[in-house]
Design an enzyme around this catalytic site. Sequence first.
Site, short mmCIF file in Angstrom:
data_model
loop_
_atom_site.label_atom_id
_atom_site.label_comp_id
_atom_site.label_asym_id
_atom_site.label_seq_id
_atom_site.Cartn_x
_atom_site.Cartn_y
_atom_site.Cartn_z
N HIS A 94 -9.43 77.17 23.60
CA HIS A 94 -9.92 79.26 23.49
C HIS A 94 -8.69 79.55 24.73
O HIS A 94 -7.74 79.13 24.63
CB HIS A 94 -10.34 79.22 25.34
N ASP B 129 -6.86 83.86 23.47
CA ASP B 129 -7.53 85.42 23.82
C ASP B 129 -5.75 85.86 22.60
O ASP B 129 -6.58 87.07 22.94
CB ASP B 129 -7.33 85.76 24.86
N GLU C 55 -16.58 84.97 22.68
CA GLU C 55 -16.77 84.74 23.84
C GLU C 55 -18.06 85.38 24.75
O GLU C 55 -17.56 86.46 24.99
CB GLU C 55 -15.61 85.18 24.68
N HIS D 102 -19.36 86.05 29.43
CA HIS D 102 -18.55 86.58 29.76
C HIS D 102 -19.01 86.77 31.34
O HIS D 102 -19.75 86.03 32.38
CB HIS D 102 -17.98 87.43 28.95
N HIS E 163 -17.60 80.99 32.22
CA HIS E 163 -18.09 81.88 32.75
C HIS E 163 -19.48 82.19 33.31
O HIS E 163 -19.93 82.81 33.68
CB HIS E 163 -17.45 83.00 31.03
N HIS F 230 -13.03 77.29 28.60
CA HIS F 230 -12.13 77.36 29.49
C HIS F 230 -12.42 76.93 31.16
O HIS F 230 -12.27 77.93 31.65
CB HIS F 230 -11.40 78.27 29.17
N ASP G 252 -6.09 79.30 27.29
CA ASP G 252 -6.67 80.44 27.61
C ASP G 252 -5.64 81.17 27.91
O ASP G 252 -5.58 82.38 28.39
CB ASP G 252 -7.59 80.48 28.73
#
Lengths: 601, 424
Positions: free
Chosen positions: B46, B48, B145, B172, B218, B239, B309
């Site tokens: 993961h 971003d 995600e 999420h 999540h 993650h 992450d």
Amino acid sequence: MPAPHRPHPELPVAGTGRGGSRPGTPQHEVSSWTGHLHVAPCHSQKRHQGPCWEGHRGWSQHPQDGGASVSPRDAAAGPECGGSKRTRRSSSSPQHGRATPAACPRACGCSDAMAGVALGWLEPIPAPSPHASRKSSFTAVAGRDCPSVPGPGRGRRSAEQPSQCVCSHGGGRSPLVPSNTQQEKMPGGSVWVLVLALALPSTGQQHLEEAERIMSTTPVIDGHNDLPWQLLRKFNNQLRLPAANLTLLNDTHTNIPKLRRGHVGGQFWSVYVPCETQNKDSVRRTLEQMDVVQRMCDLYPETFACVTDSSGIREAFRSGKVASLIGVEGGHSIDSSLGVLRTLYRLGARYMTLTHSCNTPWADNWLVDTDDEKPVHHGLSPFGKTVVEEMNRLGMMVDLAHVSVDTMKVVLNISKAPVIFSHSSAYSICPHRRNVPDDVLQLVASTGSLVMVNFYNAYVTCSDKAKLSDVADHMDHVKKVAGAQAVGFGGDYDGVSGVPTGLEDVSKYPMLVAELLARNWTEEEVKGALAENLLRVFSRVEEVKRSLQGTAAHETPIAFEELEGPCRTSYGYPNGAGTARAPPAALAPALALALLLAVLS
Amino acid sequence: MEKKRNVAKLLWLLMFFSDIVPFSCEKSMRERALELMQDARLIDGHNDFVLQLRILYQNKISGVNLRELNKTHTNLAKLQAGYVGAQFWSVYVLCSAQNKDAVRLTLEQIDVVKRMCNSYEELELVVTSQGISDSRGIACLIGIEGGHSIDSSLATLRMYYDLGVRYMTLTHTCNTPWSESSSKGIHNFYPSVIGLTAFGQEVIKEMNRLGMLIDLSHTSYSTVKAALNISKAPVIFSHSAAFSVCNHSRNVPDDILQQLKKNKGIIMVAFNADVLACGRKVVNISTLADHFDHIKEIAGSESIGIGADYDGVEHFPEGLEDVSKYPSLIEELLRRGWNEAELKGILRENFLRVFREVENVRNTFGVMDAGESEILQEEKHSCRLDLGKPQAQPSRSFALSSVAQPLSLTLVSCLMLYYEIYGV
């Protein structure tokens, strides 16, 4: 003929309603919320606010509409949309180089039985009579031959077929009354009864055989078919429902046996989502329609081959499958996003019609050429030009059906690759704004582009009735003005309610090809119209893509101010903080008004 | 006095040894870590970075040098320094886009990943486990995600798969109409959804059929339980960390870890300081290593991977500031006695095992199994055009009501907007 619940993405035209609609008594259907709003009085009004917002009403007919109280829609749509088709028709006829195409069809013919053959209802017809002329149908208006059709004729001979029309079943000649004499004899409405009569050249059988022979090696590539839309409306895209069996499906223009009989070798399946999804869920719905095309290919691998390039089409020809390609009908499907355009390309979209019957934030649609709407972009906005450039870069064909004349001209001038009209006809033959005017046809010729002729009655004759030969008139005209290399087929099957007699479904392409042969189209010209012209344009588009390889993707997003709707977030835009902002001052009155109206209603 | 001198001597000796002995030891640990990572380059679950590309550049990346970019945790040079062999780029769109333009935004993020990975020779888009194995550069993979990205549409899910998406996080920080998030009180979407609805179960089945990894980071406890029960293939947490070490709602409790072991899935441990340390001030490599140790103890090292992450959160442990720092973690785990096979597992092999198994499960399905379920009631919202039933009855509509209809839609929209803006 059309099924009672068939909704149509192509605009339905006032007065072309199914069943009992007659000229002069506007009785139009309001197909609730589809792309049909644009013929309603709200055309000139803001989207989603006009009195003709018919959302959430399902596929209802609208018996209250029309009748004595002629709605503004009729007034608006009339001149363009067949409301006054008689005047249209007569005024357009003199424009023909040859008066015959208009006149001839009003004579009668006996092609129903021929249709029966094509549909498999009848046994194959024996070789035509030796004296059958190769002359085209409209060279023999006065005293033209009636095709000789043997056999019992289980074909759907219409009860309305004029009794004056005598078809000999013995193979001899049967002189017919010239059409103008017919008209004199039969004033008023009965003329229209005559119009129903079918016409095929006297050498129809020979031409049909020749057509079949040609199409066995060069099948037709049709530019536009709305079967995916029918699958959504009828089955919610659930292809595994027993009723959704594409072999047995019988209330659509399209099914697998019909495609086979029609020698369809390539089909651009239209991925259409209604204009009312614009600024809402158009992107998701577009993905869903692309998915259903993909699943058609997955579920019927012996029939369909999903392909994405010109060589893939030729390969499908060789393996006897229907090359299946995806055309996105309406720029609203990309929601003003070049990123979405690119991902749709990656998912197989190979043309995009820049608009459906609504403007996008970057392109004007054909309605701005009517009284219903005013031009906004006068063609394309700067972002719209970027869209065209990006389509050139990607190798996606630009489709100019449904756009305004200004848009057509702008695109024909800026596009680096030839373009297509996936389902439009000739304006000179039927002055409907969905059709292509002659000056644009000249641009089509000079750019090596293509007009795939639409079969929708309202665009063919500017009325609710049409015949196969009327479609051939359009093809003749495009050929005359832009050259045979500019002609293609874009039947719009399953997207419209009224298709010509003799072209009732996708099995009938050979009949039209036979008609072209009867009109002295050469084999090469016919092959061009069937497939080679599209393949030429597509290959050229692919070449342009290759030549642009290495150029960077267009990245500048449309300005947020050019967009509208509460269903949009501004994430990533400067000052954007997650959601579309509405000034609070504007919000309050809007809320108050909405509340008030909600209470009132 | 004597005593004091002895203590000082002792201290000096201690300082001496702590300076000399560990130094030489550490050097070899560092070398061992680097050698190991050269052999088994990291697959991270993961990152971003592409969210940052939207925030910083509106996805206009052609004018940006991603090799040297220094505003982010990630750039290509740092990825190489961190021995990253494959990266799942997170395709994330914010929850407030749910029921609005989430699908468009998701496609735009997929587009930017593809453009990025096509424009740098060190990057390579792959979509299979074999593709990762064969890749000599940094393999690019795509993970979505948040289930809100599919807008309750299996067809959309399939199109994402066709575009190369290989995992989807079911939620999420917001519930979707069909799945429950572990985050409470951040958004107010679908508060009554618990675990997976019937449609949510269809989503799981379709992901199994497609060969898309199911990511349970999540998601709520109930969602995780349901997904583990239904899924025919191993799952991942792309993650997350261990709840027993830091009782953050984003973390995975021990009983789930045990079930994950049975499922043969993996938890790819996040480096997010907030979920590692639960507010403790000092967060360092050791804090992170505690999570690894704990999960290993509960579920075995074969259930572990790495999903840091980066660029998704602000706070990272000291010594793990960006994507070049992964070797420091491996070094720490070596020091804690993890053997090379275990470490190669967490770096790479465990994930490849899961991915291969997901692909195997995919191959057991046929085309006739494509999910055609649709969500019916839950999904109606003002940004969705209601098509009505195909065989709807004729109905009458007159001017006022047809004016009122869109305006009442506007009303709902305005209210939604209000809620979004003011975070009510």
